[in-house]
Design an enzyme around this catalytic site. Structure first.
Site, mmCIF file in Angstrom:
data_model
loop_
_atom_site.group_PDB
_atom_site.id
_atom_site.type_symbol
_atom_site.label_atom_id
_atom_site.label_comp_id
_atom_site.label_asym_id
_atom_site.label_seq_id
_atom_site.Cartn_x
_atom_site.Cartn_y
_atom_site.Cartn_z
ATOM 1 N N LYS A 65 0.810 -1.232 0.000
ATOM 2 C CA LYS A 65 0.000 0.000 0.000
ATOM 3 C C LYS A 65 0.837 1.272 0.000
ATOM 4 O O LYS A 65 0.412 2.293 -0.540
ATOM 5 C CB LYS A 65 -0.957 0.007 1.201
ATOM 6 C CG LYS A 65 -2.044 -1.039 1.062
ATOM 7 C CD LYS A 65 -3.083 -0.943 2.158
ATOM 8 C CE LYS A 65 -4.078 -2.088 2.009
ATOM 9 N NZ LYS A 65 -5.378 -1.775 2.530
ATOM 10 N N ASP A 101 -9.883 2.819 1.711
ATOM 11 C CA ASP A 101 -9.958 2.186 3.041
ATOM 12 C C ASP A 101 -10.589 3.124 4.067
ATOM 13 O O ASP A 101 -11.270 2.678 4.989
ATOM 14 C CB ASP A 101 -8.559 1.785 3.530
ATOM 15 C CG ASP A 101 -8.029 0.537 2.837
ATOM 16 O OD1 ASP A 101 -8.838 -0.347 2.522
ATOM 17 O OD2 ASP A 101 -6.805 0.459 2.619
#
Length: 264
Positions: A65, A101
């Site tokens: 990420k 997210d």
């Protein structure tokens, strides 16, 4: 036919293909979504395939990420602030990284009808998804965020990004209203080596892991008389946002969507 992937290492546990392919079929989109285990050395070659339009978009999970950012041309404001990307798309020949997210976690908490305002939050972990959770918690106006990670240096690095967080050593216990497991401990039925027996009752135990649906951490939380919730809804809501970015369609979340996870 367009191709989409989720990349990570490990990746076997990911149910992203199941969910995205369900929505793709439902919305009559000519596309397929698959998962791919990548080594870091293979990242550049894979990114080139997106630039060459052989791949239309990717989701990114642990441990990439943050690492993927150096390959991208632009970041959304949320991805910039958290230095975390989980969705990539080619826009006007620029590789753009998004962070879905944050909204995934926010909507998951909203779906519990749980009010985070002025709550004391204890976060376990400092990897992939943690900056997004901290960012969302700050938006929810929690009173305090305490962080603990097996490697203290990684937690200290996050403190330079979010200076309001407090760090304690791994294994120590602190007072909390909500405890969040954002480590990978539990993916393979591991236990978290923290004695939670003195943490009290009626707290919220939240695990970002959704497969398995009940980790040892959540079992322990329930046993001690607390509310225990896994990361299924966070996962679904972040996927919904990614789907919207790629296809311009807001896919419906209904009973059929939730039933996809019943046997996993």
């Amino acid at each position: 036919m367009k191709k989409y992937f989720v990349i990570g290492n490990p990746i076997n546990h990911s149910l992203s293909p199941k969910l995205h392919n369900f929505w793709i079929k439902k919305n009559n989109i000519q596309a397929i979504y698959d998962k791919k285990k990548l080594e870091e050395i293979e990242m550049n070659k894979f990114i080139q395939e997106i630039k060459q339009k052989k791949i239309s978009g990717i989701n990114v999970t642990v441990p990439f990420k943050k690492k993927i950012i150096s390959y991208l041309d632009k970041l959304s404001s949320e991805a910039e602030k958290t230095q975390s990307v989980n969705t990539v798309v080619l826009e006007n020949n620029n590789l753009v990284g998004y962070n879905t997210d944050i909204v995934g976690f926010e909507n998951a908490i909203k779906s519990l009808n749980y009010n985070m305002t002025d709550k004391k939050i204890f976060v376990l972990g400092a990897g992939g998804v943690v900056p997004s959770i901290i960012f969302a918690l700050e938006k929810m106006r929690v009173s305090e965020i305490i962080l603990s990670n097996r490697t203290r240096k990684k937690a200290e690095n996050l403190k330079s990004q979010f200076n309001n967080i407090k760090i304690i050593n791994w294994g120590e216990l602190t007072e909390f209203d909500v405890i969040i497991n954002a480590t990978s401990l539990g993916l393979n039925n591991e236990s978290i080596n923290i004695d939670l027996s003195k943490s009290g009752k009626n707290k919220l135990f939240y695990d970002v892991i959704y497969n398995p649906s009940e980790t040892n951490f959540l079992k322990e939380g329930k046993r001690l008389g607390n509310q225990a919730e896994n990361g299924k809804m966070m996962f679904i809501f972040q996927a919904q946002e990614a789907f919207k970015i790629w296809h311009g369609i807001n896919p419906e979340i209904n009973i059929k969507t939730l039933k996809l996870f019943e046997n996993d």
